[in-house]
Design a protein around this motif. Structure first.
Motif, PDB file in Angstrom:
ATOM      1  N   GLY A   1       0.801  -1.220   0.000  1.00  0.00           N
ATOM      2  CA  GLY A   1       0.000   0.000   0.000  1.00  0.00           C
ATOM      3  C   GLY A   1       0.830   1.264   0.000  1.00  0.00           C
ATOM      4  O   GLY A   1       0.417   2.285   0.563  1.00  0.00           O
ATOM      5  N   VAL A   2       2.005   1.218  -0.636  1.00  0.00           N
ATOM      6  CA  VAL A   2       2.894   2.380  -0.663  1.00  0.00           C
ATOM      7  C   VAL A   2       3.343   2.663  -2.092  1.00  0.00           C
ATOM      8  O   VAL A   2       3.376   1.768  -2.948  1.00  0.00           O
ATOM      9  CB  VAL A   2       4.147   2.166   0.221  1.00  0.00           C
ATOM     10  N   ALA A   3       3.687   3.920  -2.325  1.00  0.00           N
ATOM     11  CA  ALA A   3       4.282   4.306  -3.601  1.00  0.00           C
ATOM     12  C   ALA A   3       5.782   4.045  -3.550  1.00  0.00           C
ATOM     13  O   ALA A   3       6.411   4.138  -2.489  1.00  0.00           O
ATOM     14  CB  ALA A   3       4.013   5.779  -3.883  1.00  0.00           C
ATOM     15  N   SER A   4       6.359   3.731  -4.683  1.00  0.00           N
ATOM     16  CA  SER A   4       7.790   3.429  -4.705  1.00  0.00           C
ATOM     17  C   SER A   4       8.375   3.684  -6.076  1.00  0.00           C
ATOM     18  O   SER A   4       7.659   3.770  -7.080  1.00  0.00           O
ATOM     19  CB  SER A   4       8.038   1.969  -4.313  1.00  0.00           C
ATOM     20  N   GLU A   5       9.682   3.787  -6.092  1.00  0.00           N
ATOM     21  CA  GLU A   5      10.459   3.812  -7.327  1.00  0.00           C
ATOM     22  C   GLU A   5      11.453   2.675  -7.237  1.00  0.00           C
ATOM     23  O   GLU A   5      12.091   2.477  -6.197  1.00  0.00           O
ATOM     24  CB  GLU A   5      11.174   5.155  -7.469  1.00  0.00           C
ATOM     25  N   VAL A   6      11.581   1.904  -8.287  1.00  0.00           N
ATOM     26  CA  VAL A   6      12.524   0.785  -8.308  1.00  0.00           C
ATOM     27  C   VAL A   6      13.501   1.004  -9.453  1.00  0.00           C
ATOM     28  O   VAL A   6      13.097   1.172 -10.603  1.00  0.00           O
ATOM     29  CB  VAL A   6      11.797  -0.563  -8.498  1.00  0.00           C
ATOM     30  N   ILE A   7      14.790   1.027  -9.116  1.00  0.00           N
ATOM     31  CA  ILE A   7      15.816   1.155 -10.144  1.00  0.00           C
ATOM     32  C   ILE A   7      16.719  -0.072 -10.094  1.00  0.00           C
ATOM     33  O   ILE A   7      16.715  -0.826  -9.132  1.00  0.00           O
ATOM     34  CB  ILE A   7      16.662   2.428  -9.969  1.00  0.00           C
ATOM     35  N   VAL A   8      17.468  -0.280 -11.140  1.00  0.00           N
ATOM     36  CA  VAL A   8      18.544  -1.261 -11.132  1.00  0.00           C
ATOM     37  C   VAL A   8      19.798  -0.532 -10.679  1.00  0.00           C
ATOM     38  O   VAL A   8      20.251   0.407 -11.340  1.00  0.00           O
ATOM     39  CB  VAL A   8      18.750  -1.892 -12.523  1.00  0.00           C
ATOM     40  N   HIS A   9      20.325  -0.924  -9.540  1.00  0.00           N
ATOM     41  CA  HIS A   9      21.481  -0.208  -9.007  1.00  0.00           C
ATOM     42  C   HIS A   9      22.658  -0.339  -9.961  1.00  0.00           C
ATOM     43  O   HIS A   9      23.004  -1.452 -10.390  1.00  0.00           O
ATOM     44  CB  HIS A   9      21.861  -0.749  -7.628  1.00  0.00           C
ATOM     45  N   PRO A  10      23.302   0.767 -10.305  1.00  0.00           N
ATOM     46  CA  PRO A  10      24.352   0.709 -11.328  1.00  0.00           C
ATOM     47  C   PRO A  10      25.594  -0.070 -10.913  1.00  0.00           C
ATOM     48  O   PRO A  10      26.350  -0.526 -11.763  1.00  0.00           O
ATOM     49  CB  PRO A  10      24.681   2.189 -11.567  1.00  0.00           C
ATOM     50  N   ARG A  11      25.816  -0.228  -9.605  1.00  0.00           N
ATOM     51  CA  ARG A  11      27.012  -0.955  -9.165  1.00  0.00           C
ATOM     52  C   ARG A  11      26.717  -2.405  -8.810  1.00  0.00           C
ATOM     53  O   ARG A  11      27.517  -3.295  -9.107  1.00  0.00           O
ATOM     54  CB  ARG A  11      27.638  -0.245  -7.966  1.00  0.00           C
ATOM     55  N   THR A  12      25.586  -2.680  -8.149  1.00  0.00           N
ATOM     56  CA  THR A  12      25.298  -4.051  -7.727  1.00  0.00           C
ATOM     57  C   THR A  12      24.497  -4.829  -8.761  1.00  0.00           C
ATOM     58  O   THR A  12      24.522  -6.059  -8.760  1.00  0.00           O
ATOM     59  CB  THR A  12      24.506  -4.054  -6.408  1.00  0.00           C
ATOM     60  N   GLY A  13      23.768  -4.126  -9.628  1.00  0.00           N
ATOM     61  CA  GLY A  13      22.903  -4.791 -10.588  1.00  0.00           C
ATOM     62  C   GLY A  13      21.622  -5.319  -9.985  1.00  0.00           C
ATOM     63  O   GLY A  13      20.805  -5.932 -10.678  1.00  0.00           O
ATOM     64  N   ALA A  14      21.415  -5.108  -8.680  1.00  0.00           N
ATOM     65  CA  ALA A  14      20.209  -5.575  -7.999  1.00  0.00           C
ATOM     66  C   ALA A  14      19.156  -4.474  -7.988  1.00  0.00           C
ATOM     67  O   ALA A  14      19.483  -3.287  -8.059  1.00  0.00           O
ATOM     68  CB  ALA A  14      20.543  -5.989  -6.566  1.00  0.00           C
ATOM     69  N   PRO A  15      17.877  -4.850  -7.885  1.00  0.00           N
ATOM     70  CA  PRO A  15      16.854  -3.823  -7.746  1.00  0.00           C
ATOM     71  C   PRO A  15      17.066  -3.031  -6.458  1.00  0.00           C
ATOM     72  O   PRO A  15      17.454  -3.595  -5.433  1.00  0.00           O
ATOM     73  CB  PRO A  15      15.550  -4.631  -7.664  1.00  0.00           C
ATOM     74  N   GLN A  16      16.813  -1.746  -6.529  1.00  0.00           N
ATOM     75  CA  GLN A  16      16.885  -0.900  -5.339  1.00  0.00           C
ATOM     76  C   GLN A  16      15.562  -0.155  -5.220  1.00  0.00           C
ATOM     77  O   GLN A  16      15.133   0.546  -6.136  1.00  0.00           O
ATOM     78  CB  GLN A  16      18.038   0.093  -5.415  1.00  0.00           C
ATOM     79  N   VAL A  17      14.928  -0.320  -4.071  1.00  0.00           N
ATOM     80  CA  VAL A  17      13.606   0.251  -3.843  1.00  0.00           C
ATOM     81  C   VAL A  17      13.729   1.527  -3.022  1.00  0.00           C
ATOM     82  O   VAL A  17      14.394   1.547  -1.985  1.00  0.00           O
ATOM     83  CB  VAL A  17      12.697  -0.742  -3.100  1.00  0.00           C
ATOM     84  N   THR A  18      13.080   2.581  -3.499  1.00  0.00           N
ATOM     85  CA  THR A  18      12.941   3.813  -2.734  1.00  0.00           C
ATOM     86  C   THR A  18      11.454   4.060  -2.524  1.00  0.00           C
ATOM     87  O   THR A  18      10.686   4.109  -3.494  1.00  0.00           O
ATOM     88  CB  THR A  18      13.562   5.014  -3.465  1.00  0.00           C
ATOM     89  N   PHE A  19      11.048   4.160  -1.270  1.00  0.00           N
ATOM     90  CA  PHE A  19       9.647   4.420  -0.976  1.00  0.00           C
ATOM     91  C   PHE A  19       9.391   5.918  -1.037  1.00  0.00           C
ATOM     92  O   PHE A  19      10.221   6.730  -0.625  1.00  0.00           O
ATOM     93  CB  PHE A  19       9.280   3.854   0.393  1.00  0.00           C
ATOM     94  N   LEU A  20       8.222   6.272  -1.569  1.00  0.00           N
ATOM     95  CA  LEU A  20       7.888   7.658  -1.843  1.00  0.00           C
ATOM     96  C   LEU A  20       6.667   8.081  -1.036  1.00  0.00           C
ATOM     97  O   LEU A  20       5.752   7.276  -0.802  1.00  0.00           O
ATOM     98  CB  LEU A  20       7.579   7.840  -3.333  1.00  0.00           C
ATOM     99  N   PRO A  21       6.622   9.348  -0.622  1.00  0.00           N
ATOM    100  CA  PRO A  21       5.397   9.840   0.014  1.00  0.00           C
ATOM    101  C   PRO A  21       4.285   9.961  -1.019  1.00  0.00           C
ATOM    102  O   PRO A  21       4.544  10.080  -2.217  1.00  0.00           O
ATOM    103  CB  PRO A  21       5.811  11.222   0.541  1.00  0.00           C
TER     104      PRO A  21
END
Length: 272
Positions: free
Chosen positions: A236-256
């Motif tokens: 139930g939250v907003a988020s942005e998901v990127i592929v981290h440029p160094r690890t190659g893993a998804p990185q989640v940032t939760f947004l207001p």
């Protein structure tokens, strides 16, 4: 340690009239690190309890290398499965070394003392969790994070082929979170771990099972599972998901803001 295959097949768990987990299936292949993620109350801990035989399934089966975990002799299961659980609140009037040595119990006969091999396994496990200097401290006088590391060391000296952990990074500072999960990643044992931190789960787990309301909502590699749409639906939250440029893993940032604001973007590889 060598890996064990875990197959959870159609497991339903109940407490009285309340359904905790409903018709859940999960497979962990030998040597994989499998993550359980989901909000509080989604059934993660209950499912783990069925694996280390603290909660008997109402229906379904927990298979360990093809055998029904609930039909195995207690000692045989203890030589195969070790657990680090959240509710380990017991006070031990023992030294840290003595607590860790308890992990060798399944491999001993009654009244057997420690062997040289036992002593080396205990020493090594304490070193792995950065607790060597705690060996002669009283367990019941440790901080929460120190206790957690000691309990992980106890599980390691058990030499399981299947390691089950419920929020093992609770109470740990960032360095020890990374150290513990890095250790799990390097084991040859199969690992089933419940985690709240999605970024740690994305980096250290081979596959994720996302739980909500006692059911598996999604499963697969972290890059396929961790999407803004799923996070909005499950958490139930907003988020942005990127592929981290160094690890190659998804990185989640939760947004207001409302989940409708969630977007998925790919990082520019040149940003590294």
């Amino acid at each position: 340690m060598t890996g064990t295959e875990l197959v959870i097949d159609g497991v339903t768990l109940t407490a009285g009239a309340h359904c905790l987990v409903e018709d859940v299936s999960l497979t962990a292949r030998p040597g994989e690190v499998i993550g359980l993620v989901g909000p509080n109350g989604s059934g993660k801990s209950s499912l783990l309890r069925a694996v280390y035989r603290a909660l008997r399934p109402a229906t379904g089966r927990v298979g360990v290398d093809g055998a029904d975990a609930w039909s195995l002799p207690v000692r045989q299961l203890a030589r195969t499965v070790a657990a680090v659980v959240q509710e380990s609140g017991a006070e031990f009037d023992l030294s840290v070394r003595e607590v860790v040595a308890m992990g060798r119990t399944p491999h001993k006969r009654l009244l057997d003392g420690d062997t040289a091999e036992d002593a080396e396994l205990i020493r090594s496990a304490l070193a792995v969790v950065d607790a060597t200097d705690l060996a002669h401290r009283s367990f019941d006088r440790l901080s929460g994070g120190e206790r957690q590391r000691v309990l992980i060391a106890r599980a390691l000296v058990q030499q399981p082929s299947l390691l089950v952990l419920d929020e093992p990074t609770n109470h740990l500072d960032i360095r020890h979170q990374l150290d513990v999960l890095g250790t799990l990643r390097r084991l040859s044992a199969t690992v089933l771990v419940a985690l709240h931190d999605l970024n740690l789960a994305a980096y250290y787990c081979d596959r994720l099972y996302v739980m909500r309301d006692g059911k598996v909502t999604a499963s697969g590699p972290p890059a396929e599972v961790l999407t803004p749409h799923l996070l909005a639906r499950v958490y139930g939250v907003a988020s942005e998901v990127i592929v981290h440029p160094r690890t190659g893993a998804p990185q989640v940032t939760f947004l207001p803001g409302a989940p409708a604001l969630a977007t998925r973007v790919e990082a520019d590889p040149s940003a590294s």
